[in-house]
Design an enzyme around this catalytic site. Structure first.
Site, PDB file in Angstrom:
ATOM      1  CG  ASP A 152      -0.321   0.215   2.526  1.00  0.00           C
ATOM      2  OD1 ASP A 152       0.917   0.362   2.560  1.00  0.00           O
ATOM      3  OD2 ASP A 152      -1.033   0.227   3.537  1.00  0.00           O
ATOM      4  CG  ASN A 160      -7.326  10.344   1.431  1.00  0.00           C
ATOM      5  OD1 ASN A 160      -7.411  10.742   0.280  1.00  0.00           O
ATOM      6  ND2 ASN A 160      -7.488   9.073   1.752  1.00  0.00           N
ATOM      7  CG  ASP A 169     -10.778   9.047  -4.863  1.00  0.00           C
ATOM      8  OD1 ASP A 169     -10.439   8.278  -3.946  1.00  0.00           O
ATOM      9  OD2 ASP A 169     -11.912   9.562  -4.937  1.00  0.00           O
ATOM     10  CD  GLU A 195      -4.413   2.990   2.582  1.00  0.00           C
ATOM     11  OE1 GLU A 195      -3.897   3.079   3.703  1.00  0.00           O
ATOM     12  OE2 GLU A 195      -5.640   3.107   2.380  1.00  0.00           O
TER      13      GLU A 195
END
Length: 287
Positions: A152, A160, A169, A195
């Site tokens: 990840d 974020n 995104d 993620e």
């Protein structure tokens, strides 16, 4: 004549000719003429001699249809019925093709929704699990080794929180596109959740799996994300198939290896231990 197009109804083919007005002359008394035929005579000046002349115009009629003409009309009607039937079949086939295309498009859309992640376009978790189960079966049956890479994006929550979910995104889309395009055709990538991503490397042993993981780690660190100046790195856990593995144990060993990579400083690779599936260390958090 009847035109056989639809068995459920009766259609007709009609032929017409121009009206042929006929003039008849009679040399009989009007009373006898009325008795023989119901026609209205037209009075004319008397002809020379002993008898009077009567003229009649007959309308509403045409030249009689000859037998050869009736045969030709029947043949024409049959040809027209056949042509109309062929046209109807072509129309129905065209409509069927349109419906088949629409159905095919709907099926492709359903497959897309069922097997692919809507955000990134790579396989979703359900499809990845199917592929892992297939490889497990092939490995047990034929001894065909494979590896599972779980990784990840490091510190993704900070992205974020600082730049918003739209930027998050965007990072996931670019990352997944870059990794998936760098894989062999026999390898597969899927989004495991959030993620986290999975790469299923088929027919891959220890050295090849570690080499692939290192190549992906460097690739991710080199990706450029529009609107984001910082570099994105990834922590990667690598688990090799071993006899007796299940999907749960294989994924858990990869997850524990990824947790160690994060604990040891991130942006690195860790190979899962054989007995790591029994480790009680909690799984890595999505950071």
């Amino acid at each position: 004549m009847p035109l056989r197009l639809n068995p459920g109804r009766r259609d007709w083919l009609l032929f017409f000719r121009h009206e042929q007005i006929e003039t008849l002359y009679w040399a009989v008394a009007p009373s006898r003429l009325r008795q023989q035929q119901r026609r209205e005579p037209v009075s004319e000046p008397p002809l020379p001699g002993r008898h009077s002349a009567w003229r009649e115009e007959v309308s509403g009629r045409s030249i009689a249809w000859e037998r050869i003409e009736r045969i030709a009309a029947v043949a024409l009607g049959e040809d027209l019925a056949l042509a109309a039937s062929v046209h109807e079949v072509d129309r129905l086939n065209a409509r069927l093709r349109q419906e088949q295309q629409a159905l095919g498009e709907a099926n492709r859309r359903l497959e897309q929704l069922a097997h692919f992640d809507n955000l990134t376009g790579v396989w979703n978790r359900y499809r990845v699990e199917q592929a892992i189960d297939f490889e497990l079966g092939a490995a047990e049956r034929y001894g065909r080794v494979f590896a599972l890479l779980l990784f990840d994006a490091d510190h993704f929550k900070r992205i974020n929180d600082r730049f918003g979910h739209e930027m998050g995104d965007h990072v996931l889309r670019v990352l997944s596109q870059g990794v998936s395009q760098s894989l062999r055709s026999c390898d597969h990538m899927g989004r495991w959740g959030g993620e986290e991503f999975v790469v299923l490397a088929t027919e891959t042993g220890r050295e090849a799996a570690l080499g692939l993981a290192e190549r992906l780690r460097r690739l991710i660190a080199s990706l450029v994300f529009e609107g984001l100046s910082q570099t994105i790195t990834a922590s990667i856990g690598v688990a090799l198939w071993q006899p007796g593995d299940s999907r749960k144990t294989l994924v858990k060993r990869a997850d524990q290896a990824m947790y160690r990579a994060k604990s040891e400083g991130r942006d690195r690779i860790c190979l899962a231990h054989i007995d790591e599936a029994n480790d009680t260390t909690p799984a890595a958090s999505a950071t």
